[in-house]
Motif scaffolding. Sequence first.
Motif, PDB file in Angstrom:
ATOM      1  N   GLY A  18       0.793  -1.222   0.000  1.00  0.00           N
ATOM      2  CA  GLY A  18       0.000   0.000   0.000  1.00  0.00           C
ATOM      3  C   GLY A  18       0.826   1.273   0.000  1.00  0.00           C
ATOM      4  O   GLY A  18       0.324   2.350  -0.295  1.00  0.00           O
ATOM      5  N   TYR A  19       2.112   1.153   0.342  1.00  0.00           N
ATOM      6  CA  TYR A  19       2.979   2.320   0.433  1.00  0.00           C
ATOM      7  C   TYR A  19       3.922   2.462  -0.752  1.00  0.00           C
ATOM      8  O   TYR A  19       4.544   3.492  -0.924  1.00  0.00           O
ATOM      9  CB  TYR A  19       3.841   2.243   1.697  1.00  0.00           C
ATOM     10  CG  TYR A  19       3.041   2.132   2.951  1.00  0.00           C
ATOM     11  CD1 TYR A  19       2.481   3.266   3.535  1.00  0.00           C
ATOM     12  CD2 TYR A  19       2.824   0.898   3.558  1.00  0.00           C
ATOM     13  CE1 TYR A  19       1.736   3.168   4.690  1.00  0.00           C
ATOM     14  CE2 TYR A  19       2.087   0.800   4.715  1.00  0.00           C
ATOM     15  CZ  TYR A  19       1.542   1.930   5.283  1.00  0.00           C
ATOM     16  OH  TYR A  19       0.811   1.832   6.416  1.00  0.00           O
ATOM     17  N   MET A  20       4.075   1.403  -1.534  1.00  0.00           N
ATOM     18  CA  MET A  20       5.106   1.368  -2.555  1.00  0.00           C
ATOM     19  C   MET A  20       4.512   1.337  -3.952  1.00  0.00           C
ATOM     20  O   MET A  20       4.060   0.310  -4.429  1.00  0.00           O
ATOM     21  CB  MET A  20       6.000   0.144  -2.347  1.00  0.00           C
ATOM     22  CG  MET A  20       6.613   0.059  -0.960  1.00  0.00           C
ATOM     23  SD  MET A  20       7.705   1.425  -0.576  1.00  0.00           S
ATOM     24  CE  MET A  20       9.167   0.889  -1.408  1.00  0.00           C
ATOM     25  N   GLU A  21       4.505   2.468  -4.604  1.00  0.00           N
ATOM     26  CA  GLU A  21       4.033   2.574  -5.980  1.00  0.00           C
ATOM     27  C   GLU A  21       5.161   2.166  -6.923  1.00  0.00           C
ATOM     28  O   GLU A  21       6.328   2.442  -6.647  1.00  0.00           O
ATOM     29  CB  GLU A  21       3.615   4.010  -6.280  1.00  0.00           C
ATOM     30  CG  GLU A  21       2.418   4.483  -5.490  1.00  0.00           C
ATOM     31  CD  GLU A  21       1.148   3.774  -5.894  1.00  0.00           C
ATOM     32  OE1 GLU A  21       0.980   3.479  -7.088  1.00  0.00           O
ATOM     33  OE2 GLU A  21       0.319   3.522  -5.006  1.00  0.00           O
ATOM     34  N   PRO A  22       4.834   1.516  -8.055  1.00  0.00           N
ATOM     35  CA  PRO A  22       5.872   1.199  -9.039  1.00  0.00           C
ATOM     36  C   PRO A  22       6.663   2.456  -9.416  1.00  0.00           C
ATOM     37  O   PRO A  22       6.101   3.528  -9.570  1.00  0.00           O
ATOM     38  CB  PRO A  22       5.084   0.652 -10.229  1.00  0.00           C
ATOM     39  CG  PRO A  22       3.859   0.060  -9.602  1.00  0.00           C
ATOM     40  CD  PRO A  22       3.525   0.999  -8.464  1.00  0.00           C
ATOM     41  N   THR A  24       8.900   3.783  -7.358  1.00  0.00           N
ATOM     42  CA  THR A  24       9.454   4.316  -6.119  1.00  0.00           C
ATOM     43  C   THR A  24      10.855   3.755  -5.919  1.00  0.00           C
ATOM     44  O   THR A  24      11.088   2.570  -6.131  1.00  0.00           O
ATOM     45  CB  THR A  24       8.564   3.929  -4.914  1.00  0.00           C
ATOM     46  OG1 THR A  24       7.253   4.437  -5.113  1.00  0.00           O
ATOM     47  CG2 THR A  24       9.128   4.463  -3.614  1.00  0.00           C
ATOM     48  N   GLY A  53       6.577  -3.305 -11.146  1.00  0.00           N
ATOM     49  CA  GLY A  53       5.164  -3.687 -11.180  1.00  0.00           C
ATOM     50  C   GLY A  53       4.969  -5.080 -10.619  1.00  0.00           C
ATOM     51  O   GLY A  53       5.912  -5.843 -10.459  1.00  0.00           O
TER      52      GLY A  53
END
Length: 84
Positions: A18-22, A24, A53
């Motif tokens: 939930g904290y780590m967007e592709p 980052t 991803g």
Amino acid sequence: MCLAQERGGEPAPSRLAGYMEPGTEASGVRAPYYDEQGNLQAQLYGEHAKVMGGGMAEITNLRIDVYRDGQVAMTIFAPKCFSH
């Protein structure tokens, strides 16, 4: 290169998903792993990490210290690793 995955086939969902967007990225990564009693089981260190991803992360200059009875029992090194 290594590809890290949980035992049993399918990787467990990341607690950080939930904290780590592709895309980052982070430097000086440290991730401790504890058992149910709160004992340190392993620590992952990485010079640089990039979230890919599909819940994957690419980690460069990986080091994992595995603990037994509070002492480092084994150390694993990899120049590049993909982890889920």
